[in-house]
Design a protein around this motif. Structure first.
Motif, mmCIF file in Angstrom:
data_model
loop_
_atom_site.group_PDB
_atom_site.id
_atom_site.type_symbol
_atom_site.label_atom_id
_atom_site.label_comp_id
_atom_site.label_asym_id
_atom_site.label_seq_id
_atom_site.Cartn_x
_atom_site.Cartn_y
_atom_site.Cartn_z
ATOM 1 N N PHE A 195 9.550 -18.933 -5.949
ATOM 2 C CA PHE A 195 8.835 -18.334 -7.075
ATOM 3 C C PHE A 195 9.727 -17.317 -7.779
ATOM 4 N N PRO A 196 10.769 -17.821 -8.459
ATOM 5 C CA PRO A 196 11.756 -16.902 -9.027
ATOM 6 C C PRO A 196 11.173 -15.976 -10.103
ATOM 7 N N ASP A 197 10.068 -16.382 -10.728
ATOM 8 C CA ASP A 197 9.504 -15.562 -11.811
ATOM 9 C C ASP A 197 8.719 -14.372 -11.272
ATOM 10 N N LEU A 198 8.213 -14.516 -10.049
ATOM 11 C CA LEU A 198 7.268 -13.511 -9.553
ATOM 12 C C LEU A 198 7.902 -12.161 -9.243
ATOM 13 N N ASN A 199 9.160 -12.197 -8.809
ATOM 14 C CA ASN A 199 9.862 -10.950 -8.524
ATOM 15 C C ASN A 199 9.113 -10.047 -7.546
ATOM 16 N N ILE A 200 8.753 -10.622 -6.415
ATOM 17 C CA ILE A 200 8.020 -9.866 -5.400
ATOM 18 C C ILE A 200 8.983 -8.934 -4.658
ATOM 19 N N GLY A 201 8.606 -7.687 -4.517
ATOM 20 C CA GLY A 201 9.456 -6.703 -3.845
ATOM 21 C C GLY A 201 9.398 -6.830 -2.342
ATOM 22 N N ILE A 202 10.497 -6.465 -1.701
ATOM 23 C CA ILE A 202 10.547 -6.527 -0.240
ATOM 24 C C ILE A 202 9.499 -5.604 0.381
ATOM 25 N N ALA A 203 9.194 -4.511 -0.291
ATOM 26 C CA ALA A 203 8.198 -3.573 0.225
ATOM 27 C C ALA A 203 6.831 -4.238 0.323
ATOM 28 N N THR A 204 6.521 -5.091 -0.641
ATOM 29 C CA THR A 204 5.244 -5.805 -0.611
ATOM 30 C C THR A 204 5.209 -6.792 0.548
ATOM 31 N N VAL A 205 6.354 -7.411 0.836
ATOM 32 C CA VAL A 205 6.421 -8.325 1.970
ATOM 33 C C VAL A 205 6.149 -7.551 3.263
ATOM 34 N N TYR A 206 6.800 -6.427 3.439
ATOM 35 C CA TYR A 206 6.548 -5.601 4.623
ATOM 36 C C TYR A 206 5.085 -5.183 4.706
ATOM 37 N N ARG A 207 4.540 -4.729 3.575
ATOM 38 C CA ARG A 207 3.153 -4.255 3.583
ATOM 39 C C ARG A 207 2.190 -5.384 3.919
ATOM 40 N N THR A 208 2.437 -6.571 3.371
ATOM 41 C CA THR A 208 1.532 -7.685 3.627
ATOM 42 C C THR A 208 1.657 -8.191 5.063
ATOM 43 N N LEU A 209 2.878 -8.223 5.593
ATOM 44 C CA LEU A 209 3.051 -8.653 6.983
ATOM 45 C C LEU A 209 2.339 -7.689 7.931
ATOM 46 N N SER A 210 2.412 -6.405 7.663
ATOM 47 C CA SER A 210 1.707 -5.436 8.503
ATOM 48 C C SER A 210 0.207 -5.659 8.443
ATOM 49 N N LYS A 259 -11.944 -9.046 1.429
ATOM 50 C CA LYS A 259 -13.239 -8.626 0.881
ATOM 51 C C LYS A 259 -13.920 -7.615 1.793
ATOM 52 N N SER A 260 -13.949 -7.920 3.084
ATOM 53 C CA SER A 260 -14.682 -7.060 4.003
ATOM 54 C C SER A 260 -14.025 -5.693 4.165
ATOM 55 N N ASN A 261 -12.787 -5.564 3.683
ATOM 56 C CA ASN A 261 -12.132 -4.267 3.737
ATOM 57 C C ASN A 261 -11.904 -3.659 2.357
ATOM 58 N N SER A 262 -12.596 -4.213 1.378
ATOM 59 C CA SER A 262 -12.463 -3.726 -0.006
ATOM 60 C C SER A 262 -11.018 -3.761 -0.497
ATOM 61 N N LEU A 263 -10.318 -4.802 -0.049
ATOM 62 C CA LEU A 263 -8.944 -4.973 -0.506
ATOM 63 C C LEU A 263 -8.919 -6.096 -1.532
ATOM 64 N N LYS A 264 -7.841 -6.145 -2.296
ATOM 65 C CA LYS A 264 -7.807 -7.110 -3.380
ATOM 66 C C LYS A 264 -6.950 -8.331 -3.085
ATOM 67 N N PHE A 265 -7.418 -9.460 -3.605
ATOM 68 C CA PHE A 265 -6.674 -10.701 -3.440
ATOM 69 C C PHE A 265 -5.706 -10.831 -4.606
ATOM 70 N N THR A 266 -4.420 -10.676 -4.309
ATOM 71 C CA THR A 266 -3.420 -10.716 -5.379
ATOM 72 C C THR A 266 -2.524 -11.935 -5.227
ATOM 73 N N ILE A 267 -1.839 -12.254 -6.307
ATOM 74 C CA ILE A 267 -0.921 -13.385 -6.287
ATOM 75 C C ILE A 267 0.172 -13.161 -5.254
ATOM 76 N N GLN A 268 0.617 -11.917 -5.091
ATOM 77 C CA GLN A 268 1.651 -11.622 -4.112
ATOM 78 C C GLN A 268 1.172 -11.953 -2.698
ATOM 79 N N ARG A 269 -0.018 -11.520 -2.372
ATOM 80 C CA ARG A 269 -0.543 -11.778 -1.026
ATOM 81 C C ARG A 269 -0.723 -13.263 -0.786
ATOM 82 N N GLU A 270 -1.186 -13.974 -1.820
ATOM 83 C CA GLU A 270 -1.374 -15.412 -1.673
ATOM 84 C C GLU A 270 -0.038 -16.114 -1.419
ATOM 85 N N VAL A 271 0.957 -15.729 -2.206
ATOM 86 C CA VAL A 271 2.270 -16.370 -2.101
ATOM 87 C C VAL A 271 2.903 -16.095 -0.734
ATOM 88 N N ILE A 272 2.714 -14.920 -0.220
ATOM 89 C CA ILE A 272 3.267 -14.588 1.100
ATOM 90 C C ILE A 272 2.609 -15.427 2.189
#
Lengths: 157, 157
Positions: free
Chosen positions: A64-79, A27-40
DNA sequence: GTCGCTGCAAAGTCTTTGCAGAGAG
DNA sequence: CTCTCTGCAAAGACTTTGCAGCGAC
């Protein structure tokens, strides 16, 4: 009993707290809370392992086999989490870069060169000594890490 | 004076010794002593820095512009030297994997997060404590490494 | 002469980035 | 609605490998 401890089960930060910290951060960075970020975040919390981006991604795909989260999102969220000091990354020799939750809860690592298992520990004498060394050399310490490599109890049997 | 030391100028192993060790190593494995391997060892010895494969390659190209040594040969030779315990590799966070001569001469590192400079030190208390921790946790220690990150004396001024 | 070594370029691995459509606020 | 996020695929960075000719022994 010595002052060495390996018990991190009574985590200071529980998941609900962690999640609300994360939401506040977003919130404080105007970023969004997404299901991908929560799951990670949740998968990192549920795993007691030190995870590589790839192994975290695999875990998520299993859970979460249905979610189909991309590896790029994992990298982005970890960073993102690392930049915000919610996770810490460490290099474990040949095992590469791994991530763990909770920068606050400082500890060091014993790494088994046979089975690859990682044991955490804290030693106050070493912590103090590190402060002292940094001071004596005119260094303003920000962080430190220590790894001991060897053969674990199980593998010796 | 404290028992901390950062002075590694009086190297235990001089270059001639190092070179003959290297030759013996090659001979005993039916490997050949080539000008490329010699130049890589020599450049590592002459540099007091901790070098990445790329920076080592650059140094060699400056010092021996006629030789045209390929980066692949640098990687291959560093792996050979590391497997033979003649050099040690270390991960320095964002600075990546770096190599230094002399595994025997154990020491730890202070890394400046501002200028990237690396200071070496040895502390007997920490060394002893590490042994003790490994023992208490049933671990057979083979190796260990410690890094302290912060701002160095120069950068604080 | 034999057989390992080298430089080159191609292939791998791991990580980051550009983009157009999806979705949170 | 706006503006960020996501998955995908392409691009990058770093490292390893296959190969034909070279060179140590």
């Amino acid at each position: 009993m010595s002052d060495i401890t390996t018990n991190f089960d009574d985590r200071i930060v529980e998941y609900e707290q962690l999640l609300s910290d994360f939401k506040a951060l977003l919130k404080s960075n105007s970023l969004k809370f997404t299901i991908q970020r929560e799951v990670i975040l949740e998968t990192l919390y549920d795993s007691d392992e030190h995870l590589t981006p790839e192994s975290l991604h695999n875990l998520i795909q299993e859970k979460f086999p249905d979610l189909n989260i991309g590896i790029a999102t994992v990298y982005r969220t970890l960073s993102l989490l690392e930049d915000s000091n919610m996770v810490t990354s460490l290099y474990f020799g040949a095992q590469g870069k791994k991530y763990e939750l909770g920068a606050k809860n400082h500890h060091d690592h014993l790494i088994c060169t046979n089975c690859g298992c990682i044991t955490e520990f804290v030693d106050e004498q070493i912590e103090e000594r590190q402060d002292k060394i940094a001071n004596e050399l005119g260094f303003k310490m920000q962080d430190h890490s220590m790894q001991i490599y060897g053969i674990c109890k199980n593998c010796r049997n």
